[in-house]
Design a protein around this motif. Sequence first.
Motif, PDB file in Angstrom:
ATOM      1  N   GLY A  97       0.829  -1.201   0.000  1.00 22.08           N
ATOM      2  CA  GLY A  97       0.000   0.000   0.000  1.00 22.08           C
ATOM      3  C   GLY A  97       0.860   1.246   0.000  1.00 22.08           C
ATOM      4  N   HIS A  98       0.314   2.301  -0.523  1.00 27.05           N
ATOM      5  CA  HIS A  98       1.086   3.549  -0.657  1.00 27.05           C
ATOM      6  C   HIS A  98       0.157   4.734  -0.895  1.00 27.05           C
ATOM      7  N   TYR A  99       0.674   5.916  -0.575  1.00 30.23           N
ATOM      8  CA  TYR A  99       0.146   7.161  -1.135  1.00 30.23           C
ATOM      9  C   TYR A  99       0.887   7.376  -2.444  1.00 30.23           C
ATOM     10  N   HIS A 100       0.366   8.233  -3.278  1.00 30.70           N
ATOM     11  CA  HIS A 100       1.164   8.652  -4.424  1.00 30.70           C
ATOM     12  C   HIS A 100       2.096   9.777  -3.985  1.00 30.70           C
ATOM     13  N   GLU A 101       3.261   9.783  -4.584  1.00 29.36           N
ATOM     14  CA  GLU A 101       4.252  10.800  -4.225  1.00 29.36           C
ATOM     15  C   GLU A 101       3.742  12.203  -4.587  1.00 29.36           C
ATOM     16  N   VAL A 102       3.015  12.278  -5.680  1.00 29.12           N
ATOM     17  CA  VAL A 102       2.268  13.504  -6.007  1.00 29.12           C
ATOM     18  C   VAL A 102       0.874  13.240  -5.447  1.00 29.12           C
ATOM     19  N   PRO A 103       0.567  13.740  -4.241  1.00 28.97           N
ATOM     20  CA  PRO A 103      -0.610  13.245  -3.518  1.00 28.97           C
ATOM     21  C   PRO A 103      -1.944  13.533  -4.210  1.00 28.97           C
ATOM     22  N   GLY A 104      -1.986  14.552  -5.038  1.00 33.80           N
ATOM     23  CA  GLY A 104      -3.249  14.902  -5.690  1.00 33.80           C
ATOM     24  C   GLY A 104      -3.494  14.139  -6.970  1.00 33.80           C
ATOM     25  N   THR A 105      -3.061  12.878  -7.028  1.00 32.41           N
ATOM     26  CA  THR A 105      -3.290  12.066  -8.231  1.00 32.41           C
ATOM     27  C   THR A 105      -4.137  10.844  -7.872  1.00 32.41           C
ATOM     28  N   ALA A 106      -5.115  10.563  -8.713  1.00 32.03           N
ATOM     29  CA  ALA A 106      -6.060   9.463  -8.482  1.00 32.03           C
ATOM     30  C   ALA A 106      -5.558   8.177  -9.143  1.00 32.03           C
ATOM     31  N   GLU A 107      -6.345   7.110  -8.974  1.00 36.36           N
ATOM     32  CA  GLU A 107      -6.028   5.840  -9.646  1.00 36.36           C
ATOM     33  C   GLU A 107      -7.316   5.053  -9.870  1.00 36.36           C
ATOM     34  N   GLY A 135     -15.009  -7.284 -12.822  1.00 35.74           N
ATOM     35  CA  GLY A 135     -15.933  -6.302 -13.385  1.00 35.74           C
ATOM     36  C   GLY A 135     -16.150  -5.093 -12.500  1.00 35.74           C
ATOM     37  N   GLN A 136     -15.623  -5.133 -11.283  1.00 34.76           N
ATOM     38  CA  GLN A 136     -15.799  -4.006 -10.363  1.00 34.76           C
ATOM     39  C   GLN A 136     -14.648  -3.026 -10.553  1.00 34.76           C
ATOM     40  N   MET A 137     -15.000  -1.754 -10.693  1.00 33.04           N
ATOM     41  CA  MET A 137     -13.979  -0.713 -10.822  1.00 33.04           C
ATOM     42  C   MET A 137     -13.952   0.074  -9.525  1.00 33.04           C
ATOM     43  N   VAL A 138     -12.782   0.274  -9.000  1.00 30.72           N
ATOM     44  CA  VAL A 138     -12.647   1.098  -7.787  1.00 30.72           C
ATOM     45  C   VAL A 138     -11.914   2.368  -8.158  1.00 30.72           C
ATOM     46  N   TYR A 139     -12.516   3.491  -7.817  1.00 31.82           N
ATOM     47  CA  TYR A 139     -11.883   4.792  -8.053  1.00 31.82           C
ATOM     48  C   TYR A 139     -11.211   5.235  -6.753  1.00 31.82           C
ATOM     49  N   VAL A 140      -9.915   5.327  -6.796  1.00 29.84           N
ATOM     50  CA  VAL A 140      -9.150   5.806  -5.636  1.00 29.84           C
ATOM     51  C   VAL A 140      -8.913   7.299  -5.871  1.00 29.84           C
ATOM     52  N   PRO A 141      -9.603   8.171  -5.117  1.00 30.23           N
ATOM     53  CA  PRO A 141      -9.462   9.602  -5.389  1.00 30.23           C
ATOM     54  C   PRO A 141      -8.079  10.121  -4.980  1.00 30.23           C
ATOM     55  N   PRO A 142      -7.725  11.320  -5.424  1.00 31.32           N
ATOM     56  CA  PRO A 142      -6.489  11.935  -4.965  1.00 31.32           C
ATOM     57  C   PRO A 142      -6.425  11.939  -3.433  1.00 31.32           C
ATOM     58  N   PHE A 143      -5.246  11.790  -2.881  1.00 34.50           N
ATOM     59  CA  PHE A 143      -4.948  11.883  -1.437  1.00 34.50           C
ATOM     60  C   PHE A 143      -5.315  10.627  -0.649  1.00 34.50           C
ATOM     61  N   TRP A 144      -5.804   9.583  -1.298  1.00 34.18           N
ATOM     62  CA  TRP A 144      -6.142   8.345  -0.580  1.00 34.18           C
ATOM     63  C   TRP A 144      -5.030   7.309  -0.782  1.00 34.18           C
ATOM     64  N   ALA A 145      -4.438   6.860   0.325  1.00 32.04           N
ATOM     65  CA  ALA A 145      -3.520   5.713   0.259  1.00 32.04           C
ATOM     66  C   ALA A 145      -4.349   4.473  -0.054  1.00 32.04           C
ATOM     67  N   HIS A 146      -3.755   3.488  -0.716  1.00 27.37           N
ATOM     68  CA  HIS A 146      -4.532   2.324  -1.152  1.00 27.37           C
ATOM     69  C   HIS A 146      -3.696   1.055  -1.102  1.00 27.37           C
ATOM     70  N   ARG A 147      -4.406  -0.010  -0.780  1.00 23.76           N
ATOM     71  CA  ARG A 147      -3.783  -1.340  -0.644  1.00 23.76           C
ATOM     72  C   ARG A 147      -4.811  -2.354  -1.118  1.00 23.76           C
ATOM     73  N   SER A 148      -4.430  -3.374  -1.886  1.00 23.47           N
ATOM     74  CA  SER A 148      -5.388  -4.434  -2.197  1.00 23.47           C
ATOM     75  C   SER A 148      -5.146  -5.645  -1.303  1.00 23.47           C
ATOM     76  N   VAL A 149      -6.261  -6.350  -1.024  1.00 30.72           N
ATOM     77  CA  VAL A 149      -6.253  -7.505  -0.127  1.00 30.72           C
ATOM     78  C   VAL A 149      -6.984  -8.640  -0.843  1.00 30.72           C
ATOM     79  N   ASN A 150      -6.369  -9.812  -0.888  1.00 30.41           N
ATOM     80  CA  ASN A 150      -6.979 -10.954  -1.574  1.00 30.41           C
ATOM     81  C   ASN A 150      -7.687 -11.853  -0.555  1.00 30.41           C
TER      82      ASN A 150
END
Length: 192
Positions: A97-107, A135-150
């Motif tokens: 998991g991570h934040y983006h180094e440029v925090p205002g960027t989404a994924e 088929g599920q799309m997750v929008y990670v907005p700017p400034f949100w750290a994110h990690r996937s879990v299986n």
Amino acid sequence: MKKKDAASSEIMNPFAVTIGLDEGLMLGAKNHLGRRASDMRGYYADEAALEQLVAAGDPLHYEVFEVPVPEQAGHLMYCISKLLPGVVGDEYWMTKGHYHEVPGTAEIYLCLRGEGYMVMKTADGRADAKRMVRGQMVYVPPFWAHRSVNTGGEPLISFCVYPAEAGHNYGDIATEGFPQRVFRRHGQPVIE
Ligand code: F6R
Ligand code: ZN
């Protein structure tokens, strides 16, 4: 120094890439990151269980395939993320998991196979988790750290797209952690 943007560079040529939707790979990937159990020290609640896993062969935890583009504003980086199934103690396998180094960027994460969660947090204390299934799309907005879990029995495979200049900030998450974690309780995933 301000990073160059695509508009100040030569116009590049289009290209196409073949993705193995079920296998979770990208043909011709130039960047291939593999993280093993031993790369995950400090991330799981049950450290002894992780060490047992390392001693028992240090299995591959997850892989990321990329055909890189210039890391400049205007370009889009994209990758295949493949997280294998398993538990460390009672905690499902997950990415660092991570934040983006440029925090205002989404994924954007589009789940291609498997099941699990995208666990997210902000530095100002918000937390969320979204289910991931094919088929599920997750929008990670700017400034949100994110990690996937299986949480399933097969690889959790996603296609990710994000601004090419985003970069990765692992340091803050390595110290802060995520307030929500996913454990196997009586055979079922529970967010705690
Ligand atoms: C890129 C992104 C994914 C992850 C990948 C591995 O911004 O979010 O491609 O990099 O799922 O997870 P980490 O990078 O957290 O080890
Ligand atoms: Zn990211």
